[in-house]
Design a protein around this motif. Sequence first.
Motif, short mmCIF file in Angstrom:
data_model
loop_
_atom_site.label_atom_id
_atom_site.label_comp_id
_atom_site.label_asym_id
_atom_site.label_seq_id
_atom_site.Cartn_x
_atom_site.Cartn_y
_atom_site.Cartn_z
N GLY A 371 58.65 47.53 20.45
CA GLY A 371 58.10 46.24 20.04
C GLY A 371 58.46 45.17 21.06
N PRO A 372 58.00 43.94 20.82
CA PRO A 372 58.12 42.89 21.84
C PRO A 372 59.52 42.32 21.98
CG PRO A 372 57.09 42.03 19.86
CD PRO A 372 57.23 43.51 19.65
N GLY A 373 60.40 42.56 21.04
CA GLY A 373 61.76 42.04 21.20
C GLY A 373 62.48 41.86 19.89
N ALA A 374 61.87 41.16 18.93
CA ALA A 374 62.57 40.88 17.67
C ALA A 374 62.87 42.18 16.94
CB ALA A 374 61.73 39.97 16.80
N ARG A 375 64.06 42.23 16.36
CA ARG A 375 64.49 43.44 15.67
C ARG A 375 63.55 43.81 14.52
NH1 ARG A 375 69.24 46.06 15.75
NH2 ARG A 375 68.87 45.98 17.97
N ASP A 376 63.03 42.81 13.83
CA ASP A 376 62.18 43.15 12.68
C ASP A 376 60.76 43.53 13.11
OD1 ASP A 376 61.43 40.62 13.36
OD2 ASP A 376 61.55 39.79 11.33
N LEU A 377 60.50 43.53 14.39
CA LEU A 377 59.22 44.08 14.87
C LEU A 377 59.41 45.47 15.47
CD1 LEU A 377 57.41 40.95 16.34
CD2 LEU A 377 57.06 42.08 14.14
N LEU A 378 60.62 46.00 15.33
CA LEU A 378 60.88 47.40 15.69
C LEU A 378 60.57 48.22 14.43
CD1 LEU A 378 62.68 49.28 17.84
CD2 LEU A 378 64.33 49.12 15.99
N ILE A 402 68.33 47.68 22.02
CA ILE A 402 68.59 48.56 20.86
C ILE A 402 69.93 49.29 20.91
CG2 ILE A 402 66.21 49.00 20.14
CD1 ILE A 402 68.00 51.37 22.48
N ARG A 403 70.80 48.89 21.85
CA ARG A 403 72.04 49.64 22.05
C ARG A 403 72.82 49.80 20.74
NH1 ARG A 403 74.04 50.51 27.16
NH2 ARG A 403 72.86 48.76 27.99
N VAL A 465 56.66 63.56 20.73
CA VAL A 465 56.34 62.72 19.58
C VAL A 465 56.19 61.29 20.07
CG1 VAL A 465 57.18 61.88 17.36
CG2 VAL A 465 57.81 64.16 18.14
N GLY A 466 55.08 60.65 19.75
CA GLY A 466 54.90 59.25 20.14
C GLY A 466 55.12 58.33 18.96
N VAL A 467 55.85 57.26 19.18
CA VAL A 467 56.04 56.26 18.11
C VAL A 467 55.44 54.94 18.59
CG1 VAL A 467 57.70 55.03 16.68
CG2 VAL A 467 58.18 57.37 17.42
N PRO A 468 54.35 54.50 17.96
CA PRO A 468 53.68 53.30 18.44
C PRO A 468 54.54 52.05 18.22
CG PRO A 468 52.72 53.99 16.37
CD PRO A 468 53.70 55.06 16.77
N GLY A 469 54.32 51.07 19.10
CA GLY A 469 55.07 49.82 18.96
C GLY A 469 54.11 48.63 19.00
N ALA A 554 57.42 36.36 23.69
CA ALA A 554 57.01 36.50 22.29
C ALA A 554 58.09 37.23 21.51
CB ALA A 554 55.71 37.30 22.21
N SER A 555 58.52 36.64 20.42
CA SER A 555 59.52 37.19 19.50
C SER A 555 60.90 37.39 20.13
CB SER A 555 59.03 38.50 18.85
OG SER A 555 59.40 39.63 19.59
N ARG A 556 61.09 36.75 21.30
CA ARG A 556 62.41 36.86 21.93
C ARG A 556 63.00 35.46 22.07
NH1 ARG A 556 60.47 41.23 26.23
NH2 ARG A 556 59.80 39.45 27.47
#
Length: 606
Positions: A371-378, A402-403, A465-469, A554-556
Amino acid sequence: MNAPNAPAGLIGLVCATAAGRRARDRLAAAWPGAVRVYGTGGEGGTDGADGAGTVREAITRAFAECDRLVCFLATGATVRLIAPLLADKADDPGVVCVDEAQQYAVALLGGHAGGANDLAHAVAEALPGCRPVVTTATDATGVPGLDTLGLPVEGSVAAVSRAMLDGEPVRLVRHHVLPLPALPPNVTEATDNATESNDGDDGEGAAGEYTLLVSDRAVAPGDRTAVLRPPTLAVGVGASRGAPAEEVAALVGQALADAGLSPLSVTELATVEAKAGEEGIVETARRLGVPLRTYPADELAAVPVPHPSDAPLAAVGTPSVAEAAALLACGEGAELVVPKRKSAPEGRAAMATCAVARRRPRGRLAVVGLGPGARDLLTPRARDELRRASVVVGLDQYVDQIRDLLRPGTRVLESGLGAEEERARTAVAEARAGRAVALIGSGDAGVYAMASPALAEASADIDVVGVPGVTAALAAAALLGAPLGHDHVSISLSDLHTPWEVIERRVRAAAESDLVVTFYNPRSRGRDWQLPKALALLAEHRAPHTPAGVVRNASRPGERTTVTTLGELDPAAVDMMTVVTVGNTATRAVAGRMVTPRGYRWQESR
Ligand code: SAH
């Protein structure tokens, strides 16, 4: 069928007060078909609402009838009520308590086996403002619970889990490559490479040390060894019509035992389509607790096997059922570990055959968009993949994002800007060595990112396995309004890997076809003329007042959103942390937001 967002199984909801009833009704509405209501005041509740009886009676019935319980009661009250009902960890339902104010969903009983930890998370998601409380040690510390890996596990699971948590030395012995999540640093592997050959190490440590054994072999674990059963084996069976289940099951059991293999590593029973309804085979699969998989005779006939024969050829049209089905079920690179053998019933001819194959181990490469940065968009799925990995590969700035989510002991291979090829090769090599790898990228990892170089390197012998963001274009669009409401395109202005002629041709085409355009990599210190040039190309087909948006970070932290126009956009305000979105000829600025009409008739006629 349960609603897709509902937890699996039947969930009993128990409450005693009006506040509890409101929360209960909310859950019942969120998970239609998945819940049964117990307890006082069940008016209008779903099936099983009794509207009478004491809470004790309600909880007693729910405990007996449901897979999991949510009690809208204090933990103390719940403990007293369920205490006399407790039987054992394997069978008791998981129990979650929710307080009157719906602030906490407490996993009280059966965190892992009973599914209470997962249920607490699901309840918290369904009740606004509610937070899950999970106290099971492995969940709270980030050490993976041996019983949560989705694999059968036996032996001294509690003792070895405890040792893992307490930091005691634990020896990891792998007879098979298996993409495990990161294990804490006190778990060490004797050799780096998993051994496929029988090296005689049965997992019993010399000095009685704690051992985690990964094996499909039938070992009897001592009191300090836990055995994880990898999904390595498939059993092929053939049977004449009417072959008794006893005969088929005994044959399979004996074949596994003689070969020293654990039935817990068997993932399926395989046979020819014509035998899909053969009772002895169906029942044997049921007893093993695995699905029955069937193959058409011509597919089986195409598999080279060591022991073809005329009997099945005449009966079902393939010279081999058991061997061919076992090999097919295990896919490419399968190895026949038990060649065809016949049952040996007393006093009559054999009616069943079986064979066992082992699959070639496969590593796992997850390509994960952060995602673009914000944790809640992960996404939750991305989070799960990060916790499932033992190796994380990515650009250092993305790893920083994400460490804190990584399990202790995760190997992090980070590198600076530029080293794309090397990162891709490393990720693939780690997966081919049998590990669980997460290759990460910001936004979506497939958009101007690592998925393409990695998958260009990847071979068919690993699982991918792909995980979309959420991409930068989407995150920016949400801030700008609704700029992407009609056909749109993303164009990267970086001419590092793409000749400018190609980029320019695409910008012209987008201009001519009136597509909304989002520019990625729009401008850097060394690349400052491309953005003005691209905007000028769009301006040949769009008026200067066409709305345009500039979104930085964005979102950061430092997020900045500007809605301007094509004519007034200031390239100096744009850098590599930015995307630029230019509307099409129909895009309007409405209340400071970009709006691109969908262009359907219902809207025109308003
Ligand atoms: N895979 C990413 C794109 C990587 S290319 C995705 O799907 O979004 C890198 C470019 O993306 C940057 O130069 C910038 O143009 C854009 N970008 C990435 N994250 C951004 C953010 N949070 N805000 C604005 N632009 C961003």
